[in-house]
Design a protein around this motif. Structure first.
Motif, PDB file in Angstrom:
ATOM      1  N   GLY A 184      20.282  -8.174 -16.919  1.00 26.96           N
ATOM      2  CA  GLY A 184      20.051  -9.442 -17.587  1.00 26.96           C
ATOM      3  C   GLY A 184      19.922 -10.566 -16.591  1.00 26.96           C
ATOM      4  O   GLY A 184      19.780 -10.333 -15.387  1.00 26.96           O
ATOM      5  N   SER A 185      19.978 -11.790 -17.116  1.00 27.28           N
ATOM      6  CA  SER A 185      19.863 -12.989 -16.287  1.00 27.28           C
ATOM      7  C   SER A 185      21.181 -13.748 -16.297  1.00 27.28           C
ATOM      8  O   SER A 185      21.735 -13.997 -17.372  1.00 27.28           O
ATOM      9  CB  SER A 185      18.752 -13.889 -16.815  1.00 27.28           C
ATOM     10  OG  SER A 185      17.508 -13.240 -16.747  1.00 27.28           O
ATOM     11  N   VAL A 186      21.673 -14.079 -15.105  1.00 23.54           N
ATOM     12  CA  VAL A 186      22.918 -14.822 -14.978  1.00 23.54           C
ATOM     13  C   VAL A 186      22.765 -15.906 -13.921  1.00 23.54           C
ATOM     14  O   VAL A 186      21.847 -15.855 -13.096  1.00 23.54           O
ATOM     15  CB  VAL A 186      24.119 -13.910 -14.600  1.00 23.54           C
ATOM     16  CG1 VAL A 186      24.382 -12.891 -15.688  1.00 23.54           C
ATOM     17  CG2 VAL A 186      23.870 -13.219 -13.268  1.00 23.54           C
ATOM     18  N   ARG A 187      23.697 -16.858 -13.939  1.00 21.95           N
ATOM     19  CA  ARG A 187      23.716 -17.883 -12.900  1.00 21.95           C
ATOM     20  C   ARG A 187      24.492 -17.380 -11.697  1.00 21.95           C
ATOM     21  O   ARG A 187      25.307 -16.454 -11.783  1.00 21.95           O
ATOM     22  CB  ARG A 187      24.384 -19.151 -13.460  1.00 21.95           C
ATOM     23  CG  ARG A 187      23.689 -19.762 -14.648  1.00 21.95           C
ATOM     24  CD  ARG A 187      22.368 -20.376 -14.280  1.00 21.95           C
ATOM     25  NE  ARG A 187      22.496 -21.497 -13.373  1.00 21.95           N
ATOM     26  CZ  ARG A 187      22.663 -22.752 -13.785  1.00 21.95           C
ATOM     27  NH1 ARG A 187      22.730 -23.030 -15.067  1.00 21.95           N
ATOM     28  NH2 ARG A 187      22.772 -23.718 -12.900  1.00 21.95           N
ATOM     29  N   SER A 188      24.241 -17.992 -10.583  1.00 22.68           N
ATOM     30  CA  SER A 188      24.950 -17.644  -9.360  1.00 22.68           C
ATOM     31  C   SER A 188      26.463 -17.728  -9.597  1.00 22.68           C
ATOM     32  O   SER A 188      26.945 -18.686 -10.200  1.00 22.68           O
ATOM     33  CB  SER A 188      24.538 -18.601  -8.251  1.00 22.68           C
ATOM     34  OG  SER A 188      25.191 -18.291  -7.058  1.00 22.68           O
ATOM     35  N   GLY A 189      27.186 -16.722  -9.128  1.00 22.63           N
ATOM     36  CA  GLY A 189      28.621 -16.641  -9.344  1.00 22.63           C
ATOM     37  C   GLY A 189      29.022 -15.862 -10.581  1.00 22.63           C
ATOM     38  O   GLY A 189      30.220 -15.588 -10.775  1.00 22.63           O
ATOM     39  N   GLY A 190      28.054 -15.515 -11.395  1.00 24.20           N
ATOM     40  CA  GLY A 190      28.328 -14.783 -12.625  1.00 24.20           C
ATOM     41  C   GLY A 190      28.540 -13.303 -12.397  1.00 24.20           C
ATOM     42  O   GLY A 190      28.491 -12.810 -11.262  1.00 24.20           O
ATOM     43  N   LEU A 213      27.807 -12.767  -8.317  1.00 30.79           N
ATOM     44  CA  LEU A 213      26.394 -12.478  -8.078  1.00 30.79           C
ATOM     45  C   LEU A 213      25.700 -13.651  -7.415  1.00 30.79           C
ATOM     46  O   LEU A 213      25.994 -14.821  -7.686  1.00 30.79           O
ATOM     47  CB  LEU A 213      25.708 -12.125  -9.392  1.00 30.79           C
ATOM     48  CG  LEU A 213      25.990 -10.697  -9.889  1.00 30.79           C
ATOM     49  CD1 LEU A 213      25.660 -10.575 -11.367  1.00 30.79           C
ATOM     50  CD2 LEU A 213      25.196  -9.689  -9.079  1.00 30.79           C
ATOM     51  N   GLN A 214      24.763 -13.312  -6.525  1.00 35.65           N
ATOM     52  CA  GLN A 214      23.992 -14.301  -5.786  1.00 35.65           C
ATOM     53  C   GLN A 214      22.506 -14.065  -6.030  1.00 35.65           C
ATOM     54  O   GLN A 214      22.111 -12.945  -6.404  1.00 35.65           O
ATOM     55  CB  GLN A 214      24.311 -14.197  -4.301  1.00 35.65           C
ATOM     56  CG  GLN A 214      25.771 -14.425  -3.961  1.00 35.65           C
ATOM     57  CD  GLN A 214      26.260 -15.797  -4.398  1.00 35.65           C
ATOM     58  OE1 GLN A 214      25.598 -16.801  -4.185  1.00 35.65           O
ATOM     59  NE2 GLN A 214      27.433 -15.830  -5.026  1.00 35.65           N
ATOM     60  N   PRO A 215      21.669 -15.066  -5.817  1.00 36.60           N
ATOM     61  CA  PRO A 215      20.222 -14.882  -6.033  1.00 36.60           C
ATOM     62  C   PRO A 215      19.643 -13.685  -5.265  1.00 36.60           C
ATOM     63  O   PRO A 215      18.738 -13.014  -5.774  1.00 36.60           O
ATOM     64  CB  PRO A 215      19.639 -16.202  -5.560  1.00 36.60           C
ATOM     65  CG  PRO A 215      20.720 -17.196  -5.843  1.00 36.60           C
ATOM     66  CD  PRO A 215      21.999 -16.478  -5.538  1.00 36.60           C
ATOM     67  N   GLU A 216      20.188 -13.415  -4.102  1.00 40.39           N
ATOM     68  CA  GLU A 216      19.673 -12.281  -3.318  1.00 40.39           C
ATOM     69  C   GLU A 216      20.030 -10.926  -3.923  1.00 40.39           C
ATOM     70  O   GLU A 216      19.547  -9.894  -3.456  1.00 40.39           O
ATOM     71  CB  GLU A 216      20.180 -12.351  -1.873  1.00 40.39           C
ATOM     72  CG  GLU A 216      21.669 -12.491  -1.732  1.00 40.39           C
ATOM     73  CD  GLU A 216      22.103 -13.945  -1.593  1.00 40.39           C
ATOM     74  OE1 GLU A 216      21.452 -14.831  -2.192  1.00 40.39           O
ATOM     75  OE2 GLU A 216      23.096 -14.196  -0.882  1.00 40.39           O
ATOM     76  N   THR A 263      18.558 -10.501 -12.748  1.00 39.08           N
ATOM     77  CA  THR A 263      18.023 -11.747 -12.211  1.00 39.08           C
ATOM     78  C   THR A 263      19.157 -12.754 -12.094  1.00 39.08           C
ATOM     79  O   THR A 263      19.847 -13.029 -13.078  1.00 39.08           O
ATOM     80  CB  THR A 263      16.915 -12.307 -13.095  1.00 39.08           C
ATOM     81  OG1 THR A 263      15.884 -11.333 -13.234  1.00 39.08           O
ATOM     82  CG2 THR A 263      16.337 -13.576 -12.483  1.00 39.08           C
ATOM     83  N   VAL A 264      19.349 -13.284 -10.894  1.00 35.22           N
ATOM     84  CA  VAL A 264      20.404 -14.260 -10.644  1.00 35.22           C
ATOM     85  C   VAL A 264      19.761 -15.563 -10.207  1.00 35.22           C
ATOM     86  O   VAL A 264      19.041 -15.596  -9.210  1.00 35.22           O
ATOM     87  CB  VAL A 264      21.377 -13.761  -9.566  1.00 35.22           C
ATOM     88  CG1 VAL A 264      22.541 -14.746  -9.408  1.00 35.22           C
ATOM     89  CG2 VAL A 264      21.902 -12.371  -9.902  1.00 35.22           C
ATOM     90  N   SER A 265      20.030 -16.627 -10.936  1.00 35.60           N
ATOM     91  CA  SER A 265      19.457 -17.926 -10.609  1.00 35.60           C
ATOM     92  C   SER A 265      20.506 -18.811  -9.944  1.00 35.60           C
ATOM     93  O   SER A 265      21.698 -18.710 -10.224  1.00 35.60           O
ATOM     94  CB  SER A 265      18.925 -18.589 -11.867  1.00 35.60           C
ATOM     95  OG  SER A 265      19.956 -18.744 -12.812  1.00 35.60           O
TER      96      SER A 265
END
Length: 123
Positions: free
Chosen positions: A10-16, A85-88, A120-122
């Motif tokens: 899924g899609s999460v924000r950085s740090g999630g 989690l990080q964008p990379e 996907t990490v934003s």
């Protein structure tokens, strides 16, 4: 023959956090070495974490301390708990397995592969 089906992306924000699952069916699962790989666009597939039948684990250096691989042998499910989690970390994540004792983070090690689940990490 082993079939692997991933879920939980899924899609999460950085740090999630996210938890990926890989349901295994077919041949005996308990003794199989299993692993998680990931592939970002334009990059090669890389090993993230692996686990042996006795529970021994190995991790890619960049995820050590943030990701945890585990398996529920009764339910035939492999997990990857991903924290901080990080964008990379954004990539398609794949589950892999083979009837070998020792696990590896090499993508040439495994015979069976799932179809992948997108993470996907934003920022």
């Amino acid at each position: 023959h082993v079939q692997l089906v991933e879920s939980g992306g899924g899609s999460v924000r950085s740090g999630g956090s996210l938890r990926l699952s890989c349901a295994a069916s077919g041949s005996p699962y308990k003794r199989y070495a299993m692993a998680w790989f990931r592939q970002a666009p334009g990059k090669e597939r890389e090993g993230v974490a692996c686990i042996e039948g006795d529970g021994t684990t190995n991790y890619r250096k960049s995820v050590r301390g943030r990701f945890t691989v585990s398996r529920d042998t009764a339910k035939h499910i492999l997990y990857l708990q991903m924290n901080s989690l990080q964008p990379e970390d954004s990539a398609m994540y794949y589950c892999a397995a083979d009837d070998v004792v020792v696990c590896s983070l090499s993508n040439t090690w495994y015979k069976y592969w799932g179809q992948g689940t997108q993470v996907t990490v934003s920022s």
